[in-house]
Design an enzyme around this catalytic site. Sequence first.
Site, PDB file in Angstrom:
ATOM      1  N   GLY A 135      93.972 117.096 -23.487  1.00 50.39           N
ATOM      2  CA  GLY A 135      93.933 115.874 -22.647  1.00 50.39           C
ATOM      3  C   GLY A 135      92.401 117.151 -21.874  1.00 50.39           C
ATOM      4  N   THR A 187      99.184 119.324 -22.969  1.00 52.23           N
ATOM      5  CA  THR A 187      99.147 117.534 -23.387  1.00 52.23           C
ATOM      6  C   THR A 187     100.381 118.328 -24.499  1.00 52.23           C
ATOM      7  OG1 THR A 187      97.773 117.290 -23.856  1.00 52.23           O
ATOM      8  CG2 THR A 187      98.172 116.719 -25.904  1.00 52.23           C
ATOM      9  N   ALA A 209      90.641 108.320 -26.879  1.00 57.89           N
ATOM     10  CA  ALA A 209      91.022 107.117 -26.425  1.00 57.89           C
ATOM     11  C   ALA A 209      91.592 106.654 -25.682  1.00 57.89           C
ATOM     12  CB  ALA A 209      92.632 106.651 -27.323  1.00 57.89           C
ATOM     13  N   GLU A 224      78.706 119.178 -61.076  1.00 58.40           N
ATOM     14  CA  GLU A 224      77.858 119.527 -61.921  1.00 58.40           C
ATOM     15  C   GLU A 224      78.358 119.634 -63.005  1.00 58.40           C
ATOM     16  OE1 GLU A 224      77.709 121.323 -58.794  1.00 58.40           O
ATOM     17  OE2 GLU A 224      76.017 121.188 -58.434  1.00 58.40           O
ATOM     18  N   THR A 265      96.922 130.011 -22.028  1.00 55.61           N
ATOM     19  CA  THR A 265      97.348 131.668 -21.733  1.00 55.61           C
ATOM     20  C   THR A 265      98.346 132.385 -21.525  1.00 55.61           C
ATOM     21  OG1 THR A 265      95.805 129.940 -20.517  1.00 55.61           O
ATOM     22  CG2 THR A 265      95.689 132.073 -19.856  1.00 55.61           C
ATOM     23  N   SER A 274     100.923 106.745 -21.398  1.00 54.62           N
ATOM     24  CA  SER A 274     100.383 106.996 -22.085  1.00 54.62           C
ATOM     25  C   SER A 274     100.631 105.963 -23.516  1.00 54.62           C
ATOM     26  CB  SER A 274      99.567 107.630 -21.867  1.00 54.62           C
ATOM     27  OG  SER A 274     100.644 109.065 -23.494  1.00 54.62           O
ATOM     28  N   GLU A 299      91.626 116.874 -29.104  1.00 52.61           N
ATOM     29  CA  GLU A 299      92.609 115.867 -29.039  1.00 52.61           C
ATOM     30  C   GLU A 299      92.897 116.471 -27.687  1.00 52.61           C
ATOM     31  OE1 GLU A 299      94.543 113.553 -31.514  1.00 52.61           O
ATOM     32  OE2 GLU A 299      93.781 113.855 -33.082  1.00 52.61           O
ATOM     33  N   CYS A 321      74.075 125.426 -56.752  1.00 50.93           N
ATOM     34  CA  CYS A 321      74.253 126.654 -56.460  1.00 50.93           C
ATOM     35  C   CYS A 321      73.385 127.422 -57.171  1.00 50.93           C
ATOM     36  CB  CYS A 321      75.250 127.698 -56.234  1.00 50.93           C
ATOM     37  SG  CYS A 321      76.254 126.804 -57.376  1.00 50.93           S
ATOM     38  N   ARG A 328      99.628 111.682 -40.792  1.00 51.81           N
ATOM     39  CA  ARG A 328     100.105 111.222 -41.266  1.00 51.81           C
ATOM     40  C   ARG A 328      99.595 109.442 -41.810  1.00 51.81           C
ATOM     41  NH1 ARG A 328     102.171 109.810 -35.159  1.00 51.81           N
ATOM     42  NH2 ARG A 328     101.334 112.171 -35.106  1.00 51.81           N
TER      43      ARG A 328
HETATM   44  P1  NDP Z   1      95.202 120.143 -21.257  1.00 54.10           P
HETATM   45  O1  NDP Z   1      96.214 119.195 -22.509  1.00 54.10           O
HETATM   46  O2  NDP Z   1      93.821 119.065 -21.816  1.00 54.10           O
HETATM   47  O3  NDP Z   1      95.621 120.946 -20.803  1.00 54.10           O
HETATM   48  C1  NDP Z   1      95.334 121.798 -20.426  1.00 54.10           C
HETATM   49  C2  NDP Z   1      95.889 123.042 -19.952  1.00 54.10           C
HETATM   50  O4  NDP Z   1      95.714 124.029 -21.710  1.00 54.10           O
HETATM   51  C3  NDP Z   1      95.048 124.148 -19.242  1.00 54.10           C
HETATM   52  O5  NDP Z   1      96.432 123.836 -17.823  1.00 54.10           O
HETATM   53  C4  NDP Z   1      95.442 125.315 -19.532  1.00 54.10           C
HETATM   54  O6  NDP Z   1      96.789 125.992 -19.524  1.00 54.10           O
HETATM   55  C5  NDP Z   1      95.297 125.169 -20.884  1.00 54.10           C
HETATM   56  N1  NDP Z   1      94.004 126.248 -21.494  1.00 54.10           N
HETATM   57  C6  NDP Z   1      93.893 127.087 -21.762  1.00 54.10           C
HETATM   58  N2  NDP Z   1      92.902 127.481 -22.125  1.00 54.10           N
HETATM   59  C7  NDP Z   1      92.236 126.349 -21.147  1.00 54.10           C
HETATM   60  C8  NDP Z   1      90.387 126.252 -21.303  1.00 54.10           C
HETATM   61  N3  NDP Z   1      89.738 126.993 -22.139  1.00 54.10           N
HETATM   62  N4  NDP Z   1      90.158 124.764 -20.913  1.00 54.10           N
HETATM   63  C9  NDP Z   1      91.187 123.996 -20.496  1.00 54.10           C
HETATM   64  N5  NDP Z   1      92.768 124.272 -20.890  1.00 54.10           N
HETATM   65  C10 NDP Z   1      93.125 126.101 -21.039  1.00 54.10           C
HETATM   66  O7  NDP Z   1      96.383 119.000 -20.003  1.00 54.10           O
HETATM   67  P2  NDP Z   1      95.873 117.837 -19.286  1.00 54.10           P
HETATM   68  O8  NDP Z   1      96.794 118.294 -18.380  1.00 54.10           O
HETATM   69  O9  NDP Z   1      94.770 117.898 -18.925  1.00 54.10           O
HETATM   70  O10 NDP Z   1      96.123 116.704 -20.310  1.00 54.10           O
HETATM   71  C11 NDP Z   1      96.844 116.206 -20.502  1.00 54.10           C
HETATM   72  C12 NDP Z   1      97.503 114.698 -20.666  1.00 54.10           C
HETATM   73  O11 NDP Z   1      96.854 114.068 -21.770  1.00 54.10           O
HETATM   74  C13 NDP Z   1      98.378 114.009 -20.894  1.00 54.10           C
HETATM   75  O12 NDP Z   1      99.491 113.506 -19.801  1.00 54.10           O
HETATM   76  C14 NDP Z   1      98.428 113.823 -22.309  1.00 54.10           C
HETATM   77  O13 NDP Z   1      98.670 112.175 -22.340  1.00 54.10           O
HETATM   78  C15 NDP Z   1      96.630 113.278 -22.026  1.00 54.10           C
HETATM   79  N6  NDP Z   1      95.874 112.203 -23.869  1.00 54.10           N
HETATM   80  C16 NDP Z   1      95.318 112.086 -23.643  1.00 54.10           C
HETATM   81  C17 NDP Z   1      94.501 111.516 -25.408  1.00 54.10           C
HETATM   82  C18 NDP Z   1      94.105 110.405 -25.423  1.00 54.10           C
HETATM   83  O14 NDP Z   1      93.267 111.081 -26.532  1.00 54.10           O
HETATM   84  N7  NDP Z   1      94.159 109.428 -24.845  1.00 54.10           N
HETATM   85  C19 NDP Z   1      94.617 112.870 -25.748  1.00 54.10           C
HETATM   86  C20 NDP Z   1      95.357 114.354 -25.646  1.00 54.10           C
HETATM   87  C21 NDP Z   1      95.898 113.689 -24.204  1.00 54.10           C
HETATM   88  P3  NDP Z   1      97.528 127.396 -19.521  1.00 54.10           P
HETATM   89  O15 NDP Z   1      96.728 127.626 -18.197  1.00 54.10           O
HETATM   90  O16 NDP Z   1      98.483 127.433 -18.757  1.00 54.10           O
HETATM   91  O17 NDP Z   1      96.808 127.748 -20.539  1.00 54.10           O
HETATM   92 ZN    ZN Z   2      78.117 124.852 -58.039  1.00 54.86          ZN
END
Ligand code: NDP
Ligand code: ZN
Length: 361
Positions: free
Chosen positions: A292, A195, A153, A51, A221, A167, A290, A74, A206
Site C-alpha cells: 500500500g 496490506t 488502482a 535461433e 520489520t 477498497s 502493489e 549469444c 489468476r
Molecule cells: P503497506 O502495505 O504499505 O505496509 C506498510 C507497512 O509495511 C509498514 O507499516 C511497515 O510495517 C512495513 N514496512 C517494512 N518495511 C517498510 C519500508 N521500507 N517501507 C514501508 N513500509 C515498510 O500499508 P498501508 O497501511 O500504507 O496501506 C494499506 C492499504 O493500502 C490497505 O487499505 C489496502 O487496501 C491498500 N492497498 C491498495 C492498493 C490499490 O492499488 N488500490 C494496493 C495495495 C494496498 P512494520 O514497521 O511493522 O514492518
Molecule cells: Zn543464444
Amino acid sequence: MEHHYMKLAIDMAKNTKGQTSPNPSVGCVIVKNNQITGVGAHLKAGEAHAERQALEMAKEKASGATMFVTLEPCSHYGRTPPCADAVIEAGISKVFIASTDPNPQVAGKGIEKLEKAGIEVDTGLMKEEADEINREFFHFISTGKPFVTLKTACSIDGKIATSTGESKWITGEEARKDGYRLRHEHDAILCGVGTVIEDNPSLTARLEDGGNNPVRIVLDTRLRMPLDSNLITDKLAETWIITTSLAEKEKINELEKHGVYVLQLESSHISIDQLLSVLGDKQITSLLVEGGGKVNDSFLRTGQFQRVVKYMAPLIIGGEKSKSSFSGEGIPLLKDTPHLKLHSMEPIGSDTKFVFYKRED
Ligand code: NDP
Ligand code: ZN
C-alpha cells in the site's frame, strides 16, 4: 518485407513475456527465397534459444537464408552452446538483429563473430519495439537489480480506499484482469505487511488458462504477518518475507515451518536499495510493487523504481481520511520529485490505464 519478418519475430518474443526469466524474450524467423523456412522463440530458461529452434526447423534450408532475430545472438557458453556458432555452421548468409545485447561483457561479440565468419549483419531494424520487450531484462543485466514497477488502482483523486476503509473494488473487472496479466509478466510481486493485515490478499495472477504466479514478497520489520494469511496458507506460489534484526527467532522458525522463506537483513530497517540488491542476487529480474501507500512512498522517496502503472477509475472519493496510493512522508519539494514520461494511456472497460516511465536525466 524486412519489417514484416522482423515484426513476426517480435510478436513471438512479446508473447513469451513472463515465461523466460531470468533470460530475455527472443523471437527468430528464417527466410529463404521469400518463404519462411523456420520460426522459433525462446520458451523457458534452460531450453533452446530462439535461433536454435528456428534453425532446427529450417534444417538444410538455412543454408544461404536470411535470419531475423530480435536480440543479438549469444556468443558465450551459458546453459546452452552459443547461437552465433550454430548460425555460422548452418550457413546463414545474412542476419537482421533488432536489439544489441546490453550485457557489457558480451555486447557486440555475437555480431563480431558472425561478421568474422563472412555473414552480413544488419542491426537496428525495429530496435525500439524489440528493446521495449526486454526493458526489464536490460535493466537487470546492467544494474544487477530488478526492474521496479509501481502499480496502483485508484480514483481520479488518487484514493485507494474510502474513509470507512472500503477498497473493493475501485476499478472494474477488465482493469483487474489486466492487472493479473501484469503479475504474470513479473518475477515477483511485493506489498507491505499493512496490506496483508488489512486485505489478506493472495497476490496471484489468476489468468483463466493458468500462467505464471510470481514469488510473493512481504516487507515485515517485526514479523507481524498473521500465520493464517492467504499468502501462507494457500500454497499457490512461493512467499518470501523480508524482515530485520528486530524479528524474533521463534517467529522465524514458525514461519519457516509453514513453508515461508524468511530473509532476515542485518539492519533494523528495510532499506529499499539493499532489498533490491538482495532480490537481484536471487535472480528476481522484475518486481511489481502493489503498495500500500507506505511501501509505495518508500520506493518513491528513494527513487528506486522505473515504471508506474496506474489504473484510474472514473470516481472521486475525496476526504482527508481516505487512503491515498502514496502516503507516508512524500517528497517535500517539487524540484525533488521524480520526472516521469507518459508512455501510454488506454481505456480498459470504464477505467483508464496509464503507463509512465521514470526519466533518468
Ligand atoms: P503497506 O502495505 O504499505 O505496509 C506498510 C507497512 O509495511 C509498514 O507499516 C511497515 O510495517 C512495513 N514496512 C517494512 N518495511 C517498510 C519500508 N521500507 N517501507 C514501508 N513500509 C515498510 O500499508 P498501508 O497501511 O500504507 O496501506 C494499506 C492499504 O493500502 C490497505 O487499505 C489496502 O487496501 C491498500 N492497498 C491498495 C492498493 C490499490 O492499488 N488500490 C494496493 C495495495 C494496498 P512494520 O514497521 O511493522 O514492518
Ligand atoms: Zn543464444
